[in-house]
Motif scaffolding. Structure first.
Motif: not given
Ligand code: FES
Length: 283
Positions: A18-21, A23, A160, A164-167, A183
């Protein structure tokens, strides 16, 4: 000696991280595929023991993984959990198996002699840029090619909806890429969209090049800005694909021809296209 240009087989999962929410980065064990694939190309994945989903699904190569001698032995893809296929991918554990075929599509062209190579990613659209940045900076060679520097500098503009979606941002920073974040809700970086960041960066110089990947509205906005500022720009399209090999025409986009326009198949004519080739008002 016979040269294999295509891999089709069953591979084992090495990691599903898992890298981000919602993702993830999925690591597929295949030295053969890892030795063939180049930045910008994609592969098709399917569950070997299920009829649903029936068709394979396309995923861009994020990077290849190399052993201590520098030999590629695995391929990473990135995915965002959004439907049945990706919900099933989320459950995969090391040792599980997937059917894979690829590499498919044309790689990013070389950006030799470019000044700033500005990579513009929206959502999960920055996935193919990790390998492209390494190739363009001369850090890694792909598909049997030696590493060779192409541009002066790589810049990533990455947007994004929320923080929390930044991966995988540090993966780019570690390469020396200058990263600019946006964002939509302002929870990280500049509040707004990638085009707001682009508009605030120093005006592009002659020799700079933009490459964008992300949702179609973002690509359209980037294309408009690139054309009004006369910056050469490629887009890597994420069209839905059923076959990945040019047979089904599920992935077409309208492109200019000498006579007017016609449809191009993203899977074989792309996925990387020049913004000037695409007929944006027919999409
Ligand atoms: Fe079938 Fe492109 S995905 S023609």
């Amino acid at each position: 000696m016979k040269t294999t240009r295509f891999f089709h087989g069953t591979v084992s999962i090495l990691e599903n991280v898992k890298l981000a929410r919602a993702t993830y980065r999925l690591r597929l064990a295949s030295a053969e595929l890892a030795g063939l694939i180049a930045p910008g190309q994609f592969l098709m994945l399917r569950f070997p023991d299920r009829w649903d989903p029936l068709l394979g699904r396309a995923f861009a190569m994020m990077d290849t993984v190399r052993d201590e001698t520098g030999q590629p032995h695995a391929v990473d893809i990135g995915y965002f959990v959004v439907g049945k296929m990706t919900r099933l991918l989320e459950r995969l554990r090391p040792g599980d198996q997937l059917s894979v075929w690829g590499p498919l599509g044309k790689p990013f062209p070389r950006y030799d002699g470019v000044g700033d190579l500005v990579l513009i990613g929206g959502g999960i659209g920055h996935t193919p840029f990790l390998a492209l940045a390494q190739r363009a900076l001369g850090l890694v060679g792909y598909a049997g090619q030696p590493a060779r520097r192409e541009c002066d500098r790589v810049v990533l503009v990455y947007g994004t909806r929320t923080a929390d979606l930044l991966a995988g941002v540090t993966d780019f920073e570690r390469l020396g890429v200058a990263v600019h974040i946006s964002t939509e809700d302002g929870s990280a970086g500049r509040a707004g969209r990638v085009t707001d960041v682009l508009a605030e960066l120093p005006r592009p110089q002659r020799g700079d090049y933009w490459v964008a990947c992300g949702p179609m509205p973002m690509l359209r906005a980037v294309a408009q800005l690139a054309q009004s500022w006369q910056v050469p720009c490629h887009v890597a399209l994420e069209s839905p694909m059923a076959c990945g090999t040019g047979i089904c025409y599920s992935c077409v986009v309208p492109t200019r021809t000498l006579e007017g326009w016609d449809y191009s198949r993203v899977c074989v004519d792309g996925p990387v296209l020049d913004v000037c080739q695409i007929v944006w008002d027919k999409i």
